[in-house]
Scaffold this active site. Sequence first.
Site, PDB file in Angstrom:
ATOM      1  N   TYR A  63      36.093  42.906  26.536  1.00  0.00           N
ATOM      2  CA  TYR A  63      36.048  41.944  27.229  1.00  0.00           C
ATOM      3  C   TYR A  63      35.033  40.905  26.578  1.00  0.00           C
ATOM      4  O   TYR A  63      33.909  40.792  26.485  1.00  0.00           O
ATOM      5  CB  TYR A  63      35.048  42.124  28.771  1.00  0.00           C
ATOM      6  CG  TYR A  63      35.803  43.073  29.788  1.00  0.00           C
ATOM      7  CD1 TYR A  63      37.352  43.252  29.482  1.00  0.00           C
ATOM      8  CD2 TYR A  63      35.009  43.757  30.616  1.00  0.00           C
ATOM      9  CE1 TYR A  63      37.871  44.091  30.183  1.00  0.00           C
ATOM     10  CE2 TYR A  63      35.901  44.625  31.440  1.00  0.00           C
ATOM     11  CZ  TYR A  63      37.324  44.584  31.574  1.00  0.00           C
ATOM     12  OH  TYR A  63      37.774  45.630  32.013  1.00  0.00           O
ATOM     13  N   PRO A 223      41.469  44.249  42.397  1.00  0.00           N
ATOM     14  CA  PRO A 223      41.399  44.498  43.703  1.00  0.00           C
ATOM     15  C   PRO A 223      41.934  43.755  44.633  1.00  0.00           C
ATOM     16  O   PRO A 223      42.051  44.001  45.852  1.00  0.00           O
ATOM     17  CB  PRO A 223      39.865  45.063  43.769  1.00  0.00           C
ATOM     18  CG  PRO A 223      39.118  44.214  42.864  1.00  0.00           C
ATOM     19  CD  PRO A 223      40.036  44.319  41.533  1.00  0.00           C
TER      20      PRO A 223
END
Length: 301
Positions: A63, A223
């Site tokens: 990341y 999600p």
Amino acid sequence: MTATVHRDTFEIAGKTVSRLGFGTMRFTGRGIWGEPADRAECIAVMRRAVELGVQFIDTANSYGPYVAEEIIREALYPYADDIVIATKAGLTRNGPDVIDTAEGPKRLGPAAWPPVGRPEYLRQEALMSLRRLGLDQIDLFQLHRIDPKVPLADQVGELKALQDEGKIVAIGLSQVTPEQLAEAHQIAEIVTVQNRFNVIDRSSQAVLDICERDGLGFIPWAPVAQGGLGQAGDVLAEIARAHGCSVEQVAIAWLLRVSPVMLPIPGTSQRKHLEENLAAARVQLSADEVARLSRSGTAGI
């Protein structure tokens, strides 16, 4: 290291944490590449998340690369004893995963995240994550993807060696099949799996079933479907209106209700969105609403 499951908490790496965690992928620039637009706001988000009860923090060396791990340390070091930091290695980067084309922005997806599972690379990245995060041990170290060019026994075996040396506490996998999970279990104890899973995409249901059976944590990435919740149709919107909340909050609440081993990690780089995401834990869906949402999804996208 068998997990202990409670209604709102989950035991991982010897610590009991709230099941609603936080993912740090958005602590980066466009295309999950480079510095974020507002680093100070990301630091404030991370600190506020912990103030609001987040104890499980998910990140990865890729990341940024490295940026999200650095921001976690800047925001939280020295860490509270009840914080679990989960990081990953196994995906490298060759640039941002979004490029501008004549037709508009295009997401490159896996093309921007080549897997590398050579044991020496996984060891190097584990040691570098320890340094960046300022840890003596990594609570949960996850194989970000299985590298098809390297035997799984070598990849998971290196994580097991790091565990035996005390550099990591627990081992997890990401985006695996039931067969790969079973094979990995023959090499080391696996305590979590992180696969794509949300209200509109339940293609990893078979893996979730195994996690429930064996008491493994299931960490659903994407999600809230990376902005694609509109594919859920009218049901999600209707339930959101009934509860006076957003569709994203309903999607997170559904994850928490649908399985006791679910560890959602919605992420953001803004405090406003953080508080909205965490408020999802207070949305009390009925059994009928959970069932309706479950029927609205698909077995695979």
